[in-house]
Each structure stands twice: as structure tokens, then as C-alpha cells.
Design a protein around this motif. Structure first.
Motif, PDB file in Angstrom:
ATOM      1  N   LEU A 107       0.833  -1.206   0.000  1.00  0.00           N
ATOM      2  CA  LEU A 107       0.000   0.000   0.000  1.00  0.00           C
ATOM      3  C   LEU A 107       0.868   1.257   0.000  1.00  0.00           C
ATOM      4  CD1 LEU A 107      -2.767  -0.998   2.591  1.00  0.00           C
ATOM      5  CD2 LEU A 107      -2.952  -0.986   0.093  1.00  0.00           C
ATOM      6  N   THR A 108       0.362   2.318  -0.623  1.00  0.00           N
ATOM      7  CA  THR A 108       1.107   3.570  -0.697  1.00  0.00           C
ATOM      8  C   THR A 108       0.153   4.758  -0.616  1.00  0.00           C
ATOM      9  OG1 THR A 108       2.609   4.903  -2.044  1.00  0.00           O
ATOM     10  CG2 THR A 108       1.011   3.561  -3.221  1.00  0.00           C
ATOM     11  N   ASN A 109       0.687   5.882  -0.125  1.00  0.00           N
ATOM     12  CA  ASN A 109      -0.064   7.141  -0.109  1.00  0.00           C
ATOM     13  C   ASN A 109       0.317   8.036  -1.287  1.00  0.00           C
ATOM     14  OD1 ASN A 109      -1.485   6.601   2.308  1.00  0.00           O
ATOM     15  ND2 ASN A 109       0.312   7.203   3.525  1.00  0.00           N
ATOM     16  N   ASP A 110       1.206   7.542  -2.138  1.00  0.00           N
ATOM     17  CA  ASP A 110       1.633   8.302  -3.313  1.00  0.00           C
ATOM     18  C   ASP A 110       0.450   8.508  -4.245  1.00  0.00           C
ATOM     19  OD1 ASP A 110       2.738   9.274  -5.653  1.00  0.00           O
ATOM     20  OD2 ASP A 110       4.550   8.047  -5.485  1.00  0.00           O
ATOM     21  N   GLU A 111       0.203   9.753  -4.636  1.00  0.00           N
ATOM     22  CA  GLU A 111      -0.937  10.051  -5.511  1.00  0.00           C
ATOM     23  C   GLU A 111      -0.807   9.365  -6.864  1.00  0.00           C
ATOM     24  OE1 GLU A 111       0.663  14.306  -7.358  1.00  0.00           O
ATOM     25  OE2 GLU A 111      -1.026  14.285  -5.945  1.00  0.00           O
ATOM     26  N   LYS A 114      -4.296   2.716  -2.570  1.00  0.00           N
ATOM     27  CA  LYS A 114      -3.477   2.523  -3.763  1.00  0.00           C
ATOM     28  C   LYS A 114      -2.305   1.604  -3.418  1.00  0.00           C
ATOM     29  CE  LYS A 114      -4.637   7.007  -5.797  1.00  0.00           C
ATOM     30  NZ  LYS A 114      -4.114   8.275  -6.367  1.00  0.00           N
ATOM     31  N   ILE A 115      -1.769   0.962  -4.445  1.00  0.00           N
ATOM     32  CA  ILE A 115      -0.607   0.099  -4.235  1.00  0.00           C
ATOM     33  C   ILE A 115       0.542   0.562  -5.124  1.00  0.00           C
ATOM     34  CG2 ILE A 115      -1.977  -1.907  -3.556  1.00  0.00           C
ATOM     35  CD1 ILE A 115      -1.482  -3.055  -6.384  1.00  0.00           C
ATOM     36  N   ILE A 116       1.739   0.097  -4.801  1.00  0.00           N
ATOM     37  CA  ILE A 116       2.921   0.426  -5.598  1.00  0.00           C
ATOM     38  C   ILE A 116       2.977  -0.470  -6.836  1.00  0.00           C
ATOM     39  CG2 ILE A 116       4.206   1.273  -3.598  1.00  0.00           C
ATOM     40  CD1 ILE A 116       5.595  -1.429  -3.436  1.00  0.00           C
ATOM     41  N   GLU A 117       3.805  -0.079  -7.797  1.00  0.00           N
ATOM     42  CA  GLU A 117       3.917  -0.839  -9.042  1.00  0.00           C
ATOM     43  C   GLU A 117       4.310  -2.287  -8.786  1.00  0.00           C
ATOM     44  OE1 GLU A 117       3.458  -0.206 -12.256  1.00  0.00           O
ATOM     45  OE2 GLU A 117       2.843   1.901 -12.100  1.00  0.00           O
ATOM     46  N   GLU A 118       5.150  -2.518  -7.781  1.00  0.00           N
ATOM     47  CA  GLU A 118       5.603  -3.869  -7.472  1.00  0.00           C
ATOM     48  C   GLU A 118       4.438  -4.799  -7.156  1.00  0.00           C
ATOM     49  OE1 GLU A 118       8.644  -6.735  -7.151  1.00  0.00           O
ATOM     50  OE2 GLU A 118       8.711  -4.650  -7.857  1.00  0.00           O
ATOM     51  N   GLY A 119       3.384  -4.234  -6.547  1.00  0.00           N
ATOM     52  CA  GLY A 119       2.237  -5.045  -6.186  1.00  0.00           C
ATOM     53  C   GLY A 119       1.460  -5.534  -7.381  1.00  0.00           C
ATOM     54  N   LEU A 120       1.591  -4.829  -8.492  1.00  0.00           N
ATOM     55  CA  LEU A 120       0.852  -5.203  -9.693  1.00  0.00           C
ATOM     56  C   LEU A 120       1.303  -6.549 -10.249  1.00  0.00           C
ATOM     57  CD1 LEU A 120      -1.377  -4.121 -11.507  1.00  0.00           C
ATOM     58  CD2 LEU A 120       0.366  -2.984 -12.890  1.00  0.00           C
ATOM     59  N   LYS A 121       2.552  -6.943  -9.941  1.00  0.00           N
ATOM     60  CA  LYS A 121       3.076  -8.216 -10.432  1.00  0.00           C
ATOM     61  C   LYS A 121       2.317  -9.399  -9.854  1.00  0.00           C
ATOM     62  CE  LYS A 121       7.771  -6.381 -10.991  1.00  0.00           C
ATOM     63  NZ  LYS A 121       9.190  -6.490 -10.548  1.00  0.00           N
TER      64      LYS A 121
END
Length: 426
Positions: free
Chosen positions: A32-36, A59-66
Motif C-alpha cells: 500500500l502507498t499514499n503516493d498520488e 493505492k498500491i505500488i507498481e511492485e504489487g501489480l506483479k
């Protein structure tokens, strides 16, 4: 689907869509991330019966999309577990779905809003429910879902149906919102009537009536009262008593019982006429249960129903989660049960907020006894106030029933329109 209009087809869902399950990166907190600029993490809780999803709570970081599933704007999603069978059309540019979602990506040229409405229908939900597996948590089986047959009209007919449903649902939703606003206004009216009943001077607290008798208001009193009223703690005007649960493993306490035994979950802010369980005379003799008379005021002390009230219309015993208010043997400190009922109703939110212990409220008898009550000295005035509130609340309740019936009618109208739409009769 045996009498569909000319040009309509019956197709299996896997002939129309590629159906794929989402995935969840674990532990999710790490991703999870707070990055817009993070990727919207689409949870079932983000959906509130709307057609489109424009934003997500997390929201999640790009790494989580994997370890998840990418979805794009325009994709159709269908919830797969918990609140299963709930459709939504994605309107974020890109997002990620966990394994509680199914992604339906079209193989044919079609109108996705047609399928949104199809999956919103009760008859489709009922069918999906019959196909779902699991007892406490149901899940849709993808293989079964793929083989579901659905009515598919030509593309232009799909658009025509969507247009009719959009217009009709917009008008219905406008009426529904008005009814919900009316219900909210009734709640505000009830609160206002209660506040005025127990603070009769209201904004005129500095009036001659209150200042002629300084004893009606001091530093310890919440607000000024009329001359013939006084502040009393609940412990000053009433004794309190809680019940008990006879041992469940003692058959002689329960079998063929004739004495009512009331549980806190049965309190419903009204008169108690029926009681689910009964105990025996043996239980009454050997357990610390107390037989309460008809007319006794009760309050639930803890659990999910904490703060709920009731007045007995039957003689009964109670469990330990119920507190009863009993009259003291006093000549000049009397209370009328329905008056006290309405006062406790008026301050219930305060009682609950003051009494949180752990996950649920826990109201102690000591706290109950410390509550300050604005009490007319003449019990006949208490009765008159209660009768007035009975009249007002009866009217409010009847209006609520009317509005709720209309809400149900609108929901049934929606479902009737959906049934007509997907049987080719719209």
C-alpha cells in the motif's frame, strides 16, 4: 429465454468474455502507498451500488501489480466472493483487483452497460447464488460462470435498452433520494421533539420562569429547568436490577418452562409482548433471576443491542445483560416509565459514547444511576409529556413506514424493468 425477439441470441458467457480472477499481493500492507501516483487498489468495499468506479480508498505500488491483475478504464468487473455478483465498470485509467474480483474482458463488440444492468438484476443474482459454492463465504466458480447462458440482443438493441434503463433509473433514483432525505428529516424531527420535551425552556433559559427559582440550575446541572421541575440522578428516583441466565446444562431449569425469560437482543425500543424462551419454577428458585412485573422499564447494558429500551407487557425474568428500573418506596420522587423511556432514548448516543469498553459498549449500573434526569415533580405532568411524545412518535413511525414502503416499491419497479429488458419486452 425461449421467446426472445427476432435477432436475439442465447450465448454462453465465455463466448462473450474472457473471464479472469484477480490476485492479491501479500501481505497487502507492504504494497500500500499514499503516493498520488500509486495504482488504485480496487476493493469490494469501494463499490456502493454505482455503475462506475471513479476512485478507490487505497493505492498500491507498481511492485504489487506483479501479483495482482491490471484493469483498465472501461473494463467490466464482477465481485466473486463475500458480496458476490456485484458489477461495476472501471473508470480509473488503470487499477488492480484482488482475488475477490473477476475481470470480464469482451471478445465481441458490445455495450458493457447492458451487462452492468444484466448483472444488477435479481434474477441473475439468484441464478449466480444457486451456482456459488461455500457455506459462510460463497464464491463464484469461474467454470460454472463461463457456461451460464444469457440473452444477447444486437448491438443497437443493447444501446436502446441501456438508454431506456438509464432514463428510468435516473428518475427512480431522484425519487429515492428524496424519500431518503424525508426519512433523515423525520429522524431530525424526532431528535428535536425529544430535546424540547426535556429542555422546555430551550433558548429562553434566562427567562423569568427559570430565574425565579435559582435551585433549578447550578454549576452541576446541565441546563435551567422550569420552577416545578428538578434535577435528580437516576439512582435517586429508581433502584436498578439485572437478571441472570440459569445454567443451560440443567434440564430442570429449561424443559417445559412456563416463566418468561427475556434476552437483551429482544429489546426493540417498544413494548415487549412476546418472549422467545421460558424457564421453570425450579430455575426461579435456585438461580439469581428476578421476576419483573408488567410495566417495568428495561435497558440493554452491553453487546450489540446496548442502549436498546423496552417496557414489559408481560411478567418476565431477564438475562444479565438487561437492567430493570424499579420504583423506590418514596412519596415525592416518583417516575413514570414512559417518561423515563423517552428521556433515555433522547440521550442514548451519549450513553453509548460514554460506555465503550473494548469493541462494544458496556453500560454499568453505576453509570446508569449517575445519570441526571430533568424531572417534573408532578407525575401527571410526566404522563402528559409521555402522551404527547407517544402521539408525535406514532405519526413519525407511520410516515417512516410509508416512505420505506415507497422505497421498496421503487426497488421492485427497477427489478420489473430489468426483467422486461432481458426478456425482450421493454
Amino acid at each position: 429465454m425461449t421467446h426472445l425477439p427476432q435477432g436475439w441470441e442465447v450465448k454462453k458467457l465465455n463466448e462473450i468474455f474472457n473471464i479472469e480472477r484477480g490476485g492479491s499481493p501479500r501481505p497487502i500492507k507492504v504494497f500500500l502507498t499514499n503516493d498520488e501516483n500509486g495504482i488504485p487498489w480496487i476493493k469490494i468495499g469501494d463499490i456502493k451500488n454505482q455503475k462506475y468506479l471513479y476512485e478507490t480508498e487505497e493505492k498500491i505500488i507498481e511492485e504489487g501489480l506483479k501479483k495482482s491483475k491490471l484493469v483498465l478504464s472501461g473494463d467490466l468487473l464482477l465481485s466473486n466472493s463475500m458480496s458476490f455478483g456485484k458489477p461495476v465498470i472501471v473508470k480509473v485509467s488503470r487499477g488492480a483487483i484482488h482475488d475477490g474480483w473477476l475481470l470480464l474482458r469482451e471478445k465481441l463488440t458490445l455495450d458493457k452497460e447492458y451487462f452492468y444492468y444484466l448483472f444488477s438484476s435479481n434474477f441473475m443474482y439468484s441464478f449466480l447464488s444457486s451456482q456459488a459454492s461455500g457455506t459462510t463465504v460463497k464464491n463464484l466458480n469461474i467454470d460454472k460462470l463461463k457456461n451460464i447462458e444469457i440473452p444477447l440482443p444486437p448491438l443497437n438493441e443493447q444501446g436502446r435498452i441501456v438508454g431506456i434503463l438509464d432514463l428510468a433509473f435516473e428518475k427512480i433514483d431522484t425519487s429515492v433520494e428524496l424519500l431518503k432525505a424525508n426519512l433523515a428529516n423525520l429522524d431530525e424531527l424526532a431528535k428535536s421533539v425529544l430535546d424540547r420535551a426535556f429542555n422546555p425552556l430551550g433558548d429562553s433559559a434566562d427567562s423569568t420562569e427559570s430565574t425565579q427559582n435559582p435551585s433549578t440550575h447550578d454549576a452541576q446541572s446541565p441546563y435551567p429547568l422550569p420552577q416545578h421541575w428538578e434535577w435528580k440522578t437516576l439512582g435517586e428516583i429508581a433502584n436498578t436490577s439485572s437478571g441472570s441466565t440459569p445454567l443451560r446444562n440443567r434440564k430442570e431449569y429449561w424443559e417445559n418452562g412456563t416463566i418468561h425469560w427475556l434476552k437483551s437482543g429482544e429489546l426493540n425500543d417498544s413494548y415487549i409482548n412476546l418472549v422467545e424462551e421460558k424457564i421453570t419454577e425450579e430455575a426461579l428458585k435456585h438461580s439469581p433471576v428476578k421476576l419483573l412485573d408488567k410495566g417495568t422499564l428495561l435497558i440493554a447494558m452491553y453487546g450489540a443491542t446496548a442502549g436498546k429500551l423496552g417496557i414489559l407487557n408481560v411478567q418476565t425474568t431477564t438475562n444479565q445483560a438487561i437492567c430493570a428500573f424499579l420504583h423506590k418506596d418514596l412519596n415525592n420522587l416518583k417516575f413514570f416509565e414512559k417518561f423515563l423511556f423517552y428521556f433515555l432514548l433522547s440521550i442514548r448516543s451519549k450513553i453509548i459514547s460514554d460506555s465503550f469498553g473494548g469493541a462494544q459498549p458496556n453500560i454499568s449500573q453505576a453509570y446508569i444511576k449517575s445519570l441526571q434526569i430533568p424531572l417534573p415533580k408532578d407525575i401527571k405532568e410526566q404522563e402528559q409529556i409521555a402522551m404527547h411524545l407517544d402521539s408525535v412518535f406514532d405519526k413519525i413511525q407511520k410516515l417512516k413506514e410509508l416512505y420505506n414502503t415507497q422505497l421498496q416499491d421503487y426497488e421492485e419497479l427497477k427489478q420489473s424493468l430489468l426483467t422486461q429488458a432481458f426478456s425482450g419486452k421493454l
